[in-house]
Design a protein around this motif. Structure first.
Motif, mmCIF file in Angstrom:
data_model
loop_
_atom_site.group_PDB
_atom_site.id
_atom_site.type_symbol
_atom_site.label_atom_id
_atom_site.label_comp_id
_atom_site.label_asym_id
_atom_site.label_seq_id
_atom_site.Cartn_x
_atom_site.Cartn_y
_atom_site.Cartn_z
ATOM 1 N N PHE A 144 18.691 -2.319 -15.155
ATOM 2 C CA PHE A 144 20.016 -2.906 -15.000
ATOM 3 C C PHE A 144 21.113 -2.120 -15.715
ATOM 4 O O PHE A 144 22.128 -2.691 -16.107
ATOM 5 C CB PHE A 144 19.997 -4.361 -15.483
ATOM 6 C CG PHE A 144 18.973 -5.205 -14.771
ATOM 7 C CD1 PHE A 144 19.139 -5.528 -13.431
ATOM 8 C CD2 PHE A 144 17.830 -5.638 -15.427
ATOM 9 C CE1 PHE A 144 18.189 -6.290 -12.762
ATOM 10 C CE2 PHE A 144 16.874 -6.391 -14.762
ATOM 11 C CZ PHE A 144 17.052 -6.720 -13.426
ATOM 12 N N CYS A 145 20.893 -0.819 -15.902
ATOM 13 C CA CYS A 145 21.976 0.013 -16.431
ATOM 14 C C CYS A 145 21.939 1.379 -15.756
ATOM 15 O O CYS A 145 20.912 1.793 -15.214
ATOM 16 C CB CYS A 145 21.909 0.136 -17.954
ATOM 17 S SG CYS A 145 20.423 0.916 -18.595
ATOM 18 N N ASN A 146 23.080 2.052 -15.789
ATOM 19 C CA ASN A 146 23.212 3.351 -15.130
ATOM 20 C C ASN A 146 22.834 4.515 -16.028
ATOM 21 O O ASN A 146 22.341 5.537 -15.553
ATOM 22 C CB ASN A 146 24.649 3.543 -14.640
ATOM 23 C CG ASN A 146 25.089 2.450 -13.688
ATOM 24 O OD1 ASN A 146 25.558 1.403 -14.119
ATOM 25 N ND2 ASN A 146 24.920 2.668 -12.397
ATOM 26 N N LYS A 147 23.099 4.368 -17.318
ATOM 27 C CA LYS A 147 22.806 5.436 -18.273
ATOM 28 C C LYS A 147 22.281 4.838 -19.576
ATOM 29 O O LYS A 147 22.720 3.759 -19.991
ATOM 30 C CB LYS A 147 24.072 6.234 -18.619
ATOM 31 C CG LYS A 147 24.427 7.350 -17.660
ATOM 32 C CD LYS A 147 23.495 8.551 -17.825
ATOM 33 C CE LYS A 147 23.867 9.630 -16.810
ATOM 34 N NZ LYS A 147 22.800 10.626 -16.667
ATOM 35 N N ILE A 148 21.378 5.569 -20.211
ATOM 36 C CA ILE A 148 20.941 5.234 -21.563
ATOM 37 C C ILE A 148 21.271 6.428 -22.451
ATOM 38 O O ILE A 148 20.813 7.547 -22.193
ATOM 39 C CB ILE A 148 19.436 4.910 -21.624
ATOM 40 C CG1 ILE A 148 19.134 3.651 -20.795
ATOM 41 C CG2 ILE A 148 18.981 4.724 -23.068
ATOM 42 C CD1 ILE A 148 17.668 3.279 -20.722
ATOM 43 N N VAL A 149 22.098 6.195 -23.464
ATOM 44 C CA VAL A 149 22.492 7.253 -24.392
ATOM 45 C C VAL A 149 21.482 7.298 -25.536
ATOM 46 O O VAL A 149 21.240 6.290 -26.205
ATOM 47 C CB VAL A 149 23.911 7.006 -24.946
ATOM 48 C CG1 VAL A 149 24.250 8.031 -26.033
ATOM 49 C CG2 VAL A 149 24.941 7.069 -23.819
ATOM 50 N N CYS A 150 20.902 8.472 -25.744
ATOM 51 C CA CYS A 150 19.972 8.683 -26.858
ATOM 52 C C CYS A 150 20.706 9.470 -27.934
ATOM 53 O O CYS A 150 21.348 10.483 -27.632
ATOM 54 C CB CYS A 150 18.744 9.461 -26.397
ATOM 55 S SG CYS A 150 17.796 8.632 -25.097
ATOM 56 N N ILE A 151 20.620 9.023 -29.182
ATOM 57 C CA ILE A 151 21.374 9.678 -30.247
ATOM 58 C C ILE A 151 20.618 10.844 -30.868
ATOM 59 O O ILE A 151 21.099 11.482 -31.805
ATOM 60 C CB ILE A 151 21.806 8.673 -31.340
ATOM 61 C CG1 ILE A 151 20.594 7.951 -31.934
ATOM 62 C CG2 ILE A 151 22.831 7.695 -30.811
ATOM 63 C CD1 ILE A 151 20.928 7.009 -33.081
ATOM 64 N N SER A 152 19.434 11.151 -30.319
ATOM 65 C CA SER A 152 18.671 12.316 -30.777
ATOM 66 C C SER A 152 17.669 12.695 -29.692
ATOM 67 O O SER A 152 17.378 11.907 -28.784
ATOM 68 C CB SER A 152 17.918 12.000 -32.072
ATOM 69 O OG SER A 152 16.893 11.049 -31.825
ATOM 70 N N ASN A 153 17.123 13.908 -29.804
ATOM 71 C CA ASN A 153 16.066 14.327 -28.884
ATOM 72 C C ASN A 153 14.814 13.485 -29.083
ATOM 73 O O ASN A 153 14.081 13.207 -28.126
ATOM 74 C CB ASN A 153 15.732 15.811 -29.101
ATOM 75 C CG ASN A 153 16.835 16.728 -28.600
ATOM 76 O OD1 ASN A 153 17.445 16.472 -27.565
ATOM 77 N ND2 ASN A 153 17.102 17.796 -29.336
#
Length: 380
Positions: A144-153
């Motif tokens: 249910f989301c378009n993008k997931i932002v990861c704050i690190s590799n």
């Protein structure tokens, strides 16, 4: 979704947990282009309206609790009404609980949804049952989301290892600190004498919640070992938390009251960091570790645990030293090494001060702006 060039992109941010997420959100909003973006913040009761006075266009507080329960249904209902009312182009949910509430509330809405977990809940040291539950929730809600932002590799790798979603839904935007703000002079600089720290002391400090995640128990155990070897060693913990009584008891039991200071919660951790000779972050798990670039900026040699995102920031022997988690002996040995080798300390500091430029929040804001524009314009 059509986006007219003269129309601001409207973003509705949702956050439940304060602390690090609060800092992240405030610095992000500070540097987003106000001519291009309208920012509406829907935050839990743990946030302060005055902190968002000049950086958010609209501030709304609704009750959101950390624990899972029936109260979540009411939070979802309230948030859904607000999404309908404000009709944002993007709903941006920050951290696990807000991510769960916002993505459910946003189902069926005609907008884009972005989620930033700020450290996966399933990476915490919790029971296998809870880890499985958190993983299941993340897999379902990723739909249910378009993008997931990861704050690190490391955070991206965790998502792929757990099959949370397809890789093209994940976008890495490294975390950052407000370097520009740190250049401003302080009105009142804290001196060692203010904390009754001897001027000739070798000060070893940590900044962080006094809770299981940040391993203050490992820090005090290492402190006892270090004090046996370095007679002028002094130790500082900047923060508070649910393990504070336990840590203070350990300090008293080992007769370390005269070489230990716990500040409690402070508004200005950087002023305390300036007093350190060595800075530690010994976390058992860590989504990013924002204090690490703060240590670098302050010119401090770093000893940090080799977990999750920390090796994305610290390259052992280059800009800091990595130790195994839960290993007070390892911490002691590396701090003794730093104590005895001034040129090595200086080498780490110089590389850290060069590397910190990569962790500037203005870069974080610029990368977010590109992501927002790409999503709304159908390029992502």
């Amino acid at each position: 979704m059509e986006n007219e060039y003269n129309k601001k992109i409207k973003i509705l941010h949702v956050a439940q947990a304060a602390g690090g997420v609060d800092r992240y959100l405030r610095t992000l909003l500070k540097y987003l282009d106000k001519d291009k973006f309208e920012n509406i913040v829907v935050l839990s009761q743990d946030f302060k309206k005055e902190d968002y006075k000049d950086i958010a266009d609209t501030f709304i507080s609704i009750k959101m609790e950390r624990a899972i329960g029936k109260h979540d249904i009411e939070a979802i209902k309230q948030l859904r009404k607000l999404i309908k009312k404000y009709a944002p182009d993007i709903v941006y949910a920050h951290s696990s609980k807000a991510g769960a509430i916002a993505r459910v509330a946003n189902i069926g809405m005609k907008n884009y949804c972005i989620y930033n977990p700020h450290g996966w809940a399933f990476n915490m040291q919790v029971s296998k049952k809870k880890q499985s539950l958190y993983t299941f929730i993340e897999k379902v809600e990723a739909l249910f989301c378009n993008k997931i932002v990861c704050i690190s590799n490391a955070e991206k790798k965790s998502a792929l290892d757990k099959n949370i979603c397809r890789e093209n839904k994940l976008q890495v935007i490294f975390n950052g600190i407000d370097i520009e703000a740190y250049k401003q002079p302080y009105e009142h600089c804290i001196q060692r004498r203010n904390l009754n720290i001897p001027e000739n002391a070798f000060v070893i400090g940590m900044v962080g919640r006094i809770s299981k995640q940040k391993a203050p128990d490992v820090f005090v155990e290492a402190a006892k070992k270090i004090k046996d070897k370095i007679k002028n060693a002094y130790f500082v913990i900047v923060g508070n938390g649910d393990m504070e009584a336990e840590i203070k008891k350990y300090i008293v039991n080992h007769n370390m009251q005269n070489c230990f200071h716990i500040t409690g919660w402070v508004e200005n951790p950087m002023e305390y960091i300036r007093l350190f000779d060595v800075a530690c972050l010994l976390s058992r798990w860590e989504g990013f570790g924002l204090v690490l670039p703060e240590y670098m900026l302050a010119g401090k040699p770093i000893v940090a645990s080799k977990v999750d995102a920390i090796p994305d920031i610290i390259k052992s022997g280059e800009n800091g030293i990595l130790v195994e988690p839960d290993n007070a002996e390892d911490v002691k040995n590396e701090i003794l090494r730093l104590y005895g080798d001034k040129s090595f300390r200086q080498k780490l500091v110089m590389q850290g001060q060069a590397d910190v430029k990569k962790f500037d929040v203005q870069r974080v804001a610029a990368e977010h702006q590109r992501m927002f524009m790409d999503i709304v314009n159908g390029e992502s």
